[in-house]
Design an enzyme around this catalytic site. Structure first.
Site, PDB file in Angstrom:
ATOM      1  CG  ASN A  11      -1.764   1.218   1.350  1.00  0.00           C
ATOM      2  OD1 ASN A  11      -1.850   2.006   0.408  1.00  0.00           O
ATOM      3  ND2 ASN A  11      -2.405   1.400   2.502  1.00  0.00           N
ATOM      4  CE  LYS A  13      -0.350   3.467   4.630  1.00  0.00           C
ATOM      5  NZ  LYS A  13      -0.423   3.645   6.064  1.00  0.00           N
ATOM      6  CG  HIS A  98      -6.185   2.017   4.773  1.00  0.00           C
ATOM      7  ND1 HIS A  98      -5.790   3.034   5.610  1.00  0.00           N
ATOM      8  CD2 HIS A  98      -5.152   1.137   4.727  1.00  0.00           C
ATOM      9  CE1 HIS A  98      -4.559   2.779   6.043  1.00  0.00           C
ATOM     10  NE2 HIS A  98      -4.157   1.627   5.523  1.00  0.00           N
ATOM     11  CD  GLU A 100      -3.262   5.741   6.410  1.00  0.00           C
ATOM     12  OE1 GLU A 100      -3.136   5.744   5.181  1.00  0.00           O
ATOM     13  OE2 GLU A 100      -2.396   5.291   7.187  1.00  0.00           O
ATOM     14  CD  GLU A 168      -3.843  -2.276   7.208  1.00  0.00           C
ATOM     15  OE1 GLU A 168      -2.727  -2.544   6.762  1.00  0.00           O
ATOM     16  OE2 GLU A 168      -4.431  -1.209   6.966  1.00  0.00           O
ATOM     17  N   GLY A 174       1.928   2.614  10.780  1.00  0.00           N
ATOM     18  CA  GLY A 174       2.872   3.716  10.568  1.00  0.00           C
ATOM     19  C   GLY A 174       3.890   3.902  11.686  1.00  0.00           C
ATOM     20  CB  SER A 216       4.497  -1.318  12.207  1.00  0.00           C
ATOM     21  OG  SER A 216       4.162   0.050  12.285  1.00  0.00           O
TER      22      SER A 216
HETATM   23  P1  PGA Z   1       2.301   0.592   7.735  1.00  0.00           P
HETATM   24  O1  PGA Z   1       0.888   0.800   7.011  1.00  0.00           O
HETATM   25  O2  PGA Z   1       2.866  -0.687   7.237  1.00  0.00           O
HETATM   26  O3  PGA Z   1       3.087   1.790   7.369  1.00  0.00           O
HETATM   27  O4  PGA Z   1       1.994   0.523   9.214  1.00  0.00           O
HETATM   28  C1  PGA Z   1       0.015  -0.263   6.780  1.00  0.00           C
HETATM   29  C2  PGA Z   1      -1.262   0.247   6.197  1.00  0.00           C
HETATM   30  O5  PGA Z   1      -1.691   1.353   6.588  1.00  0.00           O
HETATM   31  O6  PGA Z   1      -1.863  -0.399   5.330  1.00  0.00           O
END
Ligand code: PGA
Length: 258
Positions: A11, A13, A98, A100, A168, A174, A216
């Site tokens: 992903n 982003k 997601h 976000e 998640e 993050g 993460s």
């Molecule tokens: P991350 O993000 O691996 O940076 O924690 C995962 C995600 O938001 O899909």
């Protein structure tokens, strides 16, 4: 971890800034995806890069997906991108719900409609669920159940094999590898998600559904999470922007022997 499908999803982003950088990163990812024997690698770039990257993906290696989808097929939805447009751009997968996007106002109802749109058009939905925090009373479990049940509301038994669930936990997204979930807690949660699936469908569905972990996931923690977590792979954010680190995640997932 079950033997069947393994998946590692990038992903990206809102990265990288330019098409040139996207192509370089994609080339690096394609090289490691080609070496994988049991693992499907999917890259979800920003929409604008999809078309161009799909040309490179024709040579084999990674597949492509989008990070969001409109809940409608056509019409006056400024800024939205439809399932048909994603498919036309070479996408086969789509991340839905997601955290976000939920933070920007996406509701469980939107997620339900988006999952239905994706399946109708033949896109594989990667449905994200996950709690904000782990409270000592276990309320986070009903939060996850509520999200999962809403997302699956219109998914028929005949279609459920085409969905992927990405667990998640928001508190782990993050950060660094050390902040990810522990393998034991991951296992408890995947069991819980499989229980939801088995109550809605049948036991074989619960056992056969692909569940990924995201939050993460990094080269240094994926091995332990695979060993104990009862997952089939990862949804990787920041670590997917480093082709070398991402290659290591792909390799560990691919070479893992259950
Ligand atoms: P991350 O993000 O691996 O940076 O924690 C995962 C995600 O938001 O899909």
């Amino acid at each position: 971890m079950r033997k069947e499908k393994r998946l590692v999803i990038a992903n990206w982003k809102m990265n990288p800034a330019t098409l040139a950088e996207a192509k370089t990163l994609f080339r690096g990812t394609m090289a490691s995806a080609r070496k994988a024997r049991r693992t499907t690698v999917v890259v979800c770039p920003p929409f604008v890069f999809l078309h161009e990257l799909s040309r490179a993906s024709k040579k084999g290696g990674a597949r492509l997906g989008a990070q969001n989808i409109a809940f409608s097929d056509t019409g006056a939805f400024t800024g939205e991108v439809s399932a048909a447009q994603i498919m036309d751009g070479g996408g086969e997968y789509v991340i839905i719900g997601h955290s976000e996007r939920r933070r920007m106002g996406e509701t469980n109802g939107d997620v339900e409609r988006k999952v239905e749109r994706a399946l109708t058009h033949g896109l594989t939905p990667i449905i994200c669920v996950g709690e904000n925090e782990r409270d000592p009373h276990g309320n986070y479990l009903s939060f996850i159940a509520h999200q999962a049940t809403a997302a699956l509301e219109k998914v028929k038994l005949s279609h459920v094999k085409n969905i992927i669930i990405a667990y998640e936990p928001i508190w782990a997204i993050g950060k660094t590898g050390a902040d990810a979930i522990t393998p034991r807690k991951l296992h408890e949660t995947t069991l819980f998600i499989r229980k939801i699936l088995s109550e809605k469908y049948i036991k074989s569905v619960a056992l056969g559904t692909t569940i990924l972990y995201g939050g993460s996931a990094e080269p240094n923690n994926v091995s332990a999470l695979l060993r104990e977590g009862d997952i089939q792979g990862f949804l990787v954010g920041h670590a997917s922007l480093d082709a070398k680190g991402f290659a290591s995640i792909i390799h560990t997932t691919d070479s893992y022997i259950p």
